[in-house]
Design a protein around this motif. Structure first.
Motif, PDB file in Angstrom:
ATOM      1  N   GLU A  15       0.843  -1.200   0.000  1.00  0.00           N
ATOM      2  CA  GLU A  15       0.000   0.000   0.000  1.00  0.00           C
ATOM      3  C   GLU A  15       0.870   1.238   0.000  1.00  0.00           C
ATOM      4  O   GLU A  15       1.943   1.248   0.580  1.00  0.00           O
ATOM      5  CB  GLU A  15      -0.821   0.081   1.281  1.00  0.00           C
ATOM      6  CG  GLU A  15      -2.195  -0.484   1.384  1.00  0.00           C
ATOM      7  CD  GLU A  15      -3.158  -0.350   0.255  1.00  0.00           C
ATOM      8  OE1 GLU A  15      -3.422   0.770  -0.219  1.00  0.00           O
ATOM      9  OE2 GLU A  15      -3.698  -1.383  -0.144  1.00  0.00           O
ATOM     10  N   THR A  16       0.367   2.286  -0.627  1.00  0.00           N
ATOM     11  CA  THR A  16       1.002   3.603  -0.573  1.00  0.00           C
ATOM     12  C   THR A  16      -0.055   4.619  -0.183  1.00  0.00           C
ATOM     13  O   THR A  16      -1.144   4.628  -0.756  1.00  0.00           O
ATOM     14  CB  THR A  16       1.616   3.989  -1.935  1.00  0.00           C
ATOM     15  OG1 THR A  16       2.570   2.992  -2.304  1.00  0.00           O
ATOM     16  CG2 THR A  16       2.315   5.338  -1.877  1.00  0.00           C
ATOM     17  N   CYS A  17       0.269   5.456   0.797  1.00  0.00           N
ATOM     18  CA  CYS A  17      -0.660   6.496   1.247  1.00  0.00           C
ATOM     19  C   CYS A  17      -0.754   7.580   0.173  1.00  0.00           C
ATOM     20  O   CYS A  17       0.265   8.088  -0.296  1.00  0.00           O
ATOM     21  CB  CYS A  17      -0.174   7.098   2.571  1.00  0.00           C
ATOM     22  SG  CYS A  17      -1.190   8.472   3.146  1.00  0.00           S
ATOM     23  N   GLY A  18      -1.968   7.916  -0.208  1.00  0.00           N
ATOM     24  CA  GLY A  18      -2.182   8.940  -1.224  1.00  0.00           C
ATOM     25  C   GLY A  18      -1.863  10.343  -0.735  1.00  0.00           C
ATOM     26  O   GLY A  18      -1.661  11.251  -1.538  1.00  0.00           O
ATOM     27  N   VAL A  19      -1.802  10.547   0.572  1.00  0.00           N
ATOM     28  CA  VAL A  19      -1.557  11.873   1.141  1.00  0.00           C
ATOM     29  C   VAL A  19      -0.063  12.136   1.333  1.00  0.00           C
ATOM     30  O   VAL A  19       0.457  13.153   0.899  1.00  0.00           O
ATOM     31  CB  VAL A  19      -2.303  12.036   2.489  1.00  0.00           C
ATOM     32  CG1 VAL A  19      -1.980  13.375   3.140  1.00  0.00           C
ATOM     33  CG2 VAL A  19      -3.797  11.871   2.293  1.00  0.00           C
ATOM     34  N   CYS A  20       0.627  11.191   1.983  1.00  0.00           N
ATOM     35  CA  CYS A  20       2.034  11.455   2.336  1.00  0.00           C
ATOM     36  C   CYS A  20       3.022  10.514   1.654  1.00  0.00           C
ATOM     37  O   CYS A  20       4.216  10.608   1.878  1.00  0.00           O
ATOM     38  CB  CYS A  20       2.210  11.383   3.845  1.00  0.00           C
ATOM     39  SG  CYS A  20       1.999   9.726   4.514  1.00  0.00           S
ATOM     40  N   ALA A  21       2.541   9.570   0.856  1.00  0.00           N
ATOM     41  CA  ALA A  21       3.368   8.604   0.123  1.00  0.00           C
ATOM     42  C   ALA A  21       4.065   7.582   1.032  1.00  0.00           C
ATOM     43  O   ALA A  21       4.980   6.891   0.597  1.00  0.00           O
ATOM     44  CB  ALA A  21       4.373   9.303  -0.780  1.00  0.00           C
ATOM     45  N   ALA A  22       3.645   7.485   2.310  1.00  0.00           N
ATOM     46  CA  ALA A  22       4.179   6.430   3.180  1.00  0.00           C
ATOM     47  C   ALA A  22       3.810   5.078   2.575  1.00  0.00           C
ATOM     48  O   ALA A  22       2.781   4.939   1.911  1.00  0.00           O
ATOM     49  CB  ALA A  22       3.599   6.571   4.581  1.00  0.00           C
ATOM     50  N   ARG A  23       4.669   4.092   2.780  1.00  0.00           N
ATOM     51  CA  ARG A  23       4.447   2.786   2.178  1.00  0.00           C
ATOM     52  C   ARG A  23       4.385   1.681   3.213  1.00  0.00           C
ATOM     53  O   ARG A  23       5.077   1.729   4.224  1.00  0.00           O
ATOM     54  CB  ARG A  23       5.563   2.471   1.183  1.00  0.00           C
ATOM     55  CG  ARG A  23       5.661   3.484   0.071  1.00  0.00           C
ATOM     56  CD  ARG A  23       6.735   3.151  -0.916  1.00  0.00           C
ATOM     57  NE  ARG A  23       8.046   3.138  -0.284  1.00  0.00           N
ATOM     58  CZ  ARG A  23       9.162   2.764  -0.885  1.00  0.00           C
ATOM     59  NH1 ARG A  23       9.121   2.370  -2.146  1.00  0.00           N
ATOM     60  NH2 ARG A  23      10.302   2.772  -0.256  1.00  0.00           N
ATOM     61  N   ALA A  24       3.586   0.688   2.946  1.00  0.00           N
ATOM     62  CA  ALA A  24       3.583  -0.565   3.694  1.00  0.00           C
ATOM     63  C   ALA A  24       4.032  -1.631   2.710  1.00  0.00           C
ATOM     64  O   ALA A  24       3.594  -1.652   1.558  1.00  0.00           O
ATOM     65  CB  ALA A  24       2.197  -0.884   4.235  1.00  0.00           C
TER      66      ALA A  24
END
Length: 95
Positions: A15-24
């Motif tokens: 997953e990639t956060c659409g807001v901050c681009a953090a990734r899992a």
């Protein structure tokens, strides 16, 4: 030519956060799969201060960092080889 090479690391983005681009992601390593982001304790000289490897397993710890510079000085490559490698020396069956 294609060679039969075993990859030491495979990084599977989940997953990639659409807001901050953090990734899992999952890091698939030879000894275990590590879910990221992850807390990674440091076993500087082949030991982790204050916890046993069983306590780390009980906490579902999947990975521990071993610093090769420090391991080369103490306990040293001869002792690690004699013990059967770092994983055996530490009684650690994960990454």
């Amino acid at each position: 030519h294609h060679h039969n090479i075993t990859m030491a690391l495979r990084f599977k983005l989940l997953e990639t956060c659409g807001v901050c681009a953090a990734r899992a992601a999952d890091m698939v390593l030879p000894h275990s799969t590590v879910h990221t982001p992850v807390f990674m304790p440091v076993g500087t000289q082949g030991t982790l201060k204050g916890l046993t490897t069983q306590q780390l397993r009980d906490l579902d710890c999947r990975i521990m960092l071993g610093n090769t510079y420090h391991l080369g000085h103490r306990p040293g490559p001869e002792l690690l080889t004699e013990a059967g490698g770092l994983h055996t020396f530490m009684n650690w069956d994960r990454s």
